[in-house]
Design a protein around this motif. Structure first.
Motif, PDB file in Angstrom:
ATOM      1  N   UNK A  48      21.688  41.079  22.071  1.00 14.76           N
ATOM      2  CA  UNK A  48      22.563  41.703  22.112  1.00 14.76           C
ATOM      3  C   UNK A  48      21.106  42.191  24.105  1.00 14.76           C
ATOM      4  N   UNK A  49      20.149  42.654  22.899  1.00 13.12           N
ATOM      5  CA  UNK A  49      19.903  43.946  23.968  1.00 13.12           C
ATOM      6  C   UNK A  49      18.418  43.234  25.204  1.00 13.12           C
ATOM      7  N   UNK A  50      17.917  41.951  24.528  1.00 18.63           N
ATOM      8  CA  UNK A  50      16.972  41.115  25.137  1.00 18.63           C
ATOM      9  C   UNK A  50      18.094  40.953  27.096  1.00 18.63           C
ATOM     10  N   UNK A  51      17.149  41.314  27.769  1.00 21.44           N
ATOM     11  CA  UNK A  51      16.396  40.233  28.778  1.00 21.44           C
ATOM     12  C   UNK A  51      16.603  38.994  28.643  1.00 21.44           C
ATOM     13  N   UNK A  52      17.996  37.837  29.536  1.00 18.85           N
ATOM     14  CA  UNK A  52      17.934  36.232  28.851  1.00 18.85           C
ATOM     15  C   UNK A  52      17.994  35.745  30.726  1.00 18.85           C
ATOM     16  N   UNK A 111       8.715  38.434  37.901  1.00 12.36           N
ATOM     17  CA  UNK A 111       6.949  38.168  37.479  1.00 12.36           C
ATOM     18  C   UNK A 111       6.779  38.129  36.062  1.00 12.36           C
ATOM     19  N   UNK A 112       5.992  37.986  35.921  1.00 14.32           N
ATOM     20  CA  UNK A 112       5.321  37.802  34.261  1.00 14.32           C
ATOM     21  C   UNK A 112       5.911  38.388  33.244  1.00 14.32           C
ATOM     22  N   UNK A 113       6.599  38.153  32.281  1.00 10.24           N
ATOM     23  CA  UNK A 113       6.060  38.821  31.196  1.00 10.24           C
ATOM     24  C   UNK A 113       7.496  39.464  30.979  1.00 10.24           C
ATOM     25  N   UNK A 114       8.743  39.467  31.999  1.00  6.37           N
ATOM     26  CA  UNK A 114       9.655  39.711  32.060  1.00  6.37           C
ATOM     27  C   UNK A 114      11.372  39.499  31.047  1.00  6.37           C
ATOM     28  N   UNK A 115      11.229  38.321  31.016  1.00  9.03           N
ATOM     29  CA  UNK A 115      11.925  37.725  29.670  1.00  9.03           C
ATOM     30  C   UNK A 115      11.680  38.078  28.684  1.00  9.03           C
ATOM     31  N   UNK A 116      12.715  38.483  27.849  1.00 10.04           N
ATOM     32  CA  UNK A 116      12.394  38.033  26.278  1.00 10.04           C
ATOM     33  C   UNK A 116      12.537  36.858  25.580  1.00 10.04           C
ATOM     34  N   UNK A 142       6.740  27.615  34.247  1.00 11.38           N
ATOM     35  CA  UNK A 142       7.798  28.759  34.669  1.00 11.38           C
ATOM     36  C   UNK A 142       7.816  29.064  33.455  1.00 11.38           C
ATOM     37  N   UNK A 143       8.890  28.603  32.320  1.00 15.34           N
ATOM     38  CA  UNK A 143       9.393  29.287  31.723  1.00 15.34           C
ATOM     39  C   UNK A 143       8.228  30.239  31.191  1.00 15.34           C
ATOM     40  N   UNK A 144       7.445  29.670  30.492  1.00 18.33           N
ATOM     41  CA  UNK A 144       5.831  30.068  29.440  1.00 18.33           C
ATOM     42  C   UNK A 144       5.376  31.253  30.333  1.00 18.33           C
ATOM     43  N   UNK A 145       5.511  31.330  31.697  1.00 22.67           N
ATOM     44  CA  UNK A 145       4.712  32.650  32.314  1.00 22.67           C
ATOM     45  C   UNK A 145       6.151  33.600  32.656  1.00 22.67           C
ATOM     46  N   UNK A 146       7.376  33.243  32.497  1.00 19.54           N
ATOM     47  CA  UNK A 146       7.910  34.515  32.016  1.00 19.54           C
ATOM     48  C   UNK A 146       9.134  35.202  30.927  1.00 19.54           C
ATOM     49  N   UNK A 147       8.089  34.480  30.222  1.00 16.85           N
ATOM     50  CA  UNK A 147       8.365  35.574  28.960  1.00 16.85           C
ATOM     51  C   UNK A 147       7.310  36.314  28.771  1.00 16.85           C
ATOM     52  N   UNK A 148       8.212  37.137  28.239  1.00 11.32           N
ATOM     53  CA  UNK A 148       6.790  38.162  26.751  1.00 11.32           C
ATOM     54  C   UNK A 148       6.259  37.446  25.656  1.00 11.32           C
ATOM     55  N   UNK A 149       5.510  38.029  25.654  1.00  9.14           N
ATOM     56  CA  UNK A 149       5.245  37.545  23.983  1.00  9.14           C
ATOM     57  C   UNK A 149       5.771  38.287  22.770  1.00  9.14           C
ATOM     58  N   UNK A 150       6.476  37.176  22.190  1.00  4.59           N
ATOM     59  CA  UNK A 150       7.665  37.354  21.037  1.00  4.59           C
ATOM     60  C   UNK A 150       8.564  36.907  21.477  1.00  4.59           C
TER      61      UNK A 150
END
Length: 699
Positions: A48-52, A111-116, A142-150
């Motif tokens: 629930x706390x994830x930015x999706x 931004x890169x890595x801005x979503x969990x 693009x999905x890979x870019x905007x996702x954070x590590x994990x």
């Protein structure tokens, strides 16, 4: 009018989706399932706390339902301005923090890595048409870019091969962990149920550093334990299996079809090893089936899978007719698997087989499990090996319907076909030299099992297990009574194809004066025949390793070679040809002419023919009839096999017909000679040479 795209290219068109949602209006469109059918897996991977980032949200209610259960950081994007406007208006009052934006998923600008997490329900499928694969590839980048590590890419998909291959290869190649959940079809939603394929959820997790090995896993259902796979191809194969199963279930639920007998293999969830093969056999509508007899399960005894009754479509149809059920599931157990007892097998199968029930079966109907005397049967794999020509093979001992023990050779690429079979007999004791020789041979063939089952068991060389071998031996009577009258009369025999060696060994042991020469292409088969099937070569029985075609060509070109009998008992390695015995090259006219020239004037050519293609069979017969003056055919009851007995001299009238006194006298002489010929074991008394020859007919 259907609102689904007419062509794959339309999936990637913004204009198409604008038209789609205008026609659709306010009614939500739930691709592949709603929140209730997907939440079990979604909650495992998205917190629930994830930015999706919800990619290609459409007018689905999924984001709204996720918001209502506590997911308040959802950014929904879609290429369609129409649907984004609709969704903003719908949620402005009750869900003010639910974001909807018109954004191209291939270039979001975030931004890169801005979503969990990135949630995709059907968008990858919509974009990854065969021609537009590059577009979907850009979206995945693009999905890979905007996702954070994990972070995780969670994709609800039908997993068509070009789609799932694209995604899995992309993320696995980037060092991400890949897991696929296969979901069962509920069929409750009118939109999602229009798809015949099952729904999958692809979960790809981004690592900081790629692991030293690929992480590829498959789970069955929401809670299935992950099964680790080694390659992308293995993962894709698992997906295909689940899709094939779902399509089969859909077909079976639609009605019965006696002309179709679909089958499926059930595997261990943890190991992936095959455990059961299930074949569905429906009774014809005209069959007199008691009203209450809807459905039953028949357990085939271990080691009996290749019996005609269980291993052929005709046999299973007869079995279903005898059982008198609308639908019969015929279950075969796999080798190298342990089964406790019938009750344990029933408990293991019950949850799965109920999905195969016929349409209209009342709820809570008791489904009986049938078997032969309540016995699971018996099988012991005594040797395993690998041939460079035929692949993996198994030598196994089984208990037959008559209670006797039999030894069988099975090629694992066609595990329901017995390549060679011999009956085992009880002897006083196996000699120590035989045991030493068997142990030495077993090491060479990759086996650690003893040559005999139990104490004092050995191969009965006087028992012919194959009916076509019985016919070939009976065909020796065509040589005439004088040719088999005693050991002083030489009978020269050339056999192409060794197998377990039962046929050439029998001819050497029981036919007076026989000198047998065998040509075998596969060196592994000579080792198997010697180690496990009692083959003993000497001055009257020799085996030549080589290509049978080349050997015949060489004999004929050299000159000075002739044989009273030439036997072809060799199978084809290509099951797609419509003729499994012999390979096509063995019935080319040029080779048949050379075979004919190698025969003595009294000689007989014998061919084991297994051909399901009637046109091809007719062509083969025409070629043989063009070379040989007389061609007899002896069909094998209950099998596709027929044995052709061909002679070179004279026309039909010059050779004795099947019912002639001359041939019957020769049959009696052969019967007596065989009964006197053996030393290691008596000749099988069940073989009646005269009866065998009475069924000969001119081909």
């Amino acid at each position: 009018m259907s609102l689904l795209p007419r062509t794959a290219e339309e999936f990637s068109s913004a204009d198409y989706w604008d038209r789609f949602f205008r026609k659709r209006g306010e009614k939500s469109f739930e691709w592949y399932g709603d929140y209730n059918s997907l939440c079990g897996v979604l909650h495992k991977y998205i917190k629930p706390r994830d930015k999706v980032l919800v990619v290609g949200c459409g007018n689905s209610e999924l984001s709204q339902q996720l918001y209502d259960v506590g997911y308040h950081h959802l950014t929904n994007i879609d290429i369609s301005e129409t649907v984004v406007s609709q969704m903003r208006q719908r949620n402005a009052q009750c869900r003010p923090d639910l974001i909807f934006q018109q954004v191209d998923a291939t270039q979001t600008g975030y931004e890169s890595g801005s979503f969990q997490a990135a949630l995709d329900k059907g968008t990858l499928d919509a974009m990854a048409s065969e021609e537009e694969g590059a577009l979907a590839g850009r979206m995945l980048v693009e999905v890979g870019r905007v996702l954070a590590v994990g972070g995780r890419y969670v994709c609800v998909t039908l997993a068509q091969e070009h789609v799932i291959r694209l995604a899995v290869q992309h993320f696995a190649g980037a060092g991400w962990a890949v897991r696929i959940h296969g979901l069962s079809q509920s069929g409750e939603d009118s939109d999602s149920s229009s798809f015949a394929l099952p729904v999958f959820i692809l979960v790809c997790t981004k690592f900081r550093q790629p692991p030293p090995f690929a992480v590829l896993e498959v789970c069955q259902g929401e809670d299935g334990a992950p099964c680790r796979l080694a390659t992308v191809e293995e993962l894709l194969a698992r997906v295909k299996e689940q899709q094939a199963y779902a399509l089969m279930l859909q077909k079976l639920r639609g009605g019965t079809d006696t002309g179709s007998t679909p089958s499926l293999t059930l595997c261990h969830a943890s190991t992936g090893h095959a455990r059961y093969t299930l074949t569905v056999q429906d009774s014809p509508p005209s069959a007199k089936v008691p009203r209450a007899n809807h459905f039953a399960i028949f357990i085939v005894p271990q080691g009996r899978e290749s019996d005609w009754l269980y291993g052929s479509a005709e046999g299973r149809a007869q079995l279903a007719s005898s059982a008198k059920f609308r639908r019969l599931i015929v279950v075969a157990m796999h080798r190298d698997q342990e089964y406790e007892d019938m009750q344990a097998v029933q408990s293991e199968l019950s949850p799965m087989v109920m999905e195969l029930a016929p349409p209209g079966m009342p709820p809570n109907q008791q489904v009986p499990f049938l078997s032969v005397g309540g016995d699971l049967g018996w099988r012991e794999v005594v040797a395993r090996g690998v041939s460079g020509l035929t692949g993996e093979y198994s030598v196994e001992d089984v208990r037959g319907e008559d209670g006797h023990l039999y030894r069988r050779l099975v090629f694992m690429n066609n595990a329901h076909l017995v390549q060679s079979e011999s009956r085992l007999q009880t002897s006083t004791a196996a000699s120590s030299s035989h045991k030493k020789r068997s142990k030495k041979k077993s090491k060479r063939s990759g086996s650690d099992a003893p040559a005999c089952v139990g104490t004092g068991q050995s191969v009965n060389r006087g028992f012919l297990c194959c009916t076509h071998h019985e016919v070939m031996v009976s065909g020796l009577a065509l040589l005439g009574p004088e040719a088999i009258s005693g050991k002083d009369v030489l009978v020269s025999v050339l056999v192409v194809g060794l197998g377990g060696g039962g046929l050439p060994q029998f001819v050497r042991d029981f036919v007076p004066g026989a000198r047998v020469e065998v040509v075998e292409l596969d060196p592994a088969m000579l080792d198997v025949a010697t180690t496990w099937f009692g083959l003993q070569t000497d001055d009257r029985l020799k085996v030549v390793l080589g290509d049978g075609l080349e050997y015949i060509n060489r004999l004929q070109s050299e000159g000075g070679h002739s044989y009273d009998v030439i036997m072809f008992d060799v199978d084809s390695k290509d099951p797609t040809l419509g003729m499994s015995c012999p390979p096509p090259a063995f019935v080319e006219r040029s080779l048949l002419e050379k075979v004919c020239k190698l025969l003595t004037p009294r000689g007989v050519f014998m061919l084991n023919l297994v051909c399901r293609d009637s046109v091809l069979r007719r062509s083969v017969l025409e070629r043989i009839q063009a070379v040989f003056a007389t061609v007899y055919s002896r069909p094998i009851e209950g099998e596709v096999n027929e044995v052709l007995l061909c002679s070179r001299g004279g026309r039909e009238g010059d050779k004795p017909c099947a019912a002639s006194k001359e041939l019957q006298q020769a049959a009696k002489s052969l019967q007596v000679a065989l009964q006197k010929g053996g030393h290691s074991a008596p000749f099988n008394p069940q073989v009646d040479i005269g009866a065998m020859l009475k069924d000969l007919r001119i081909a």
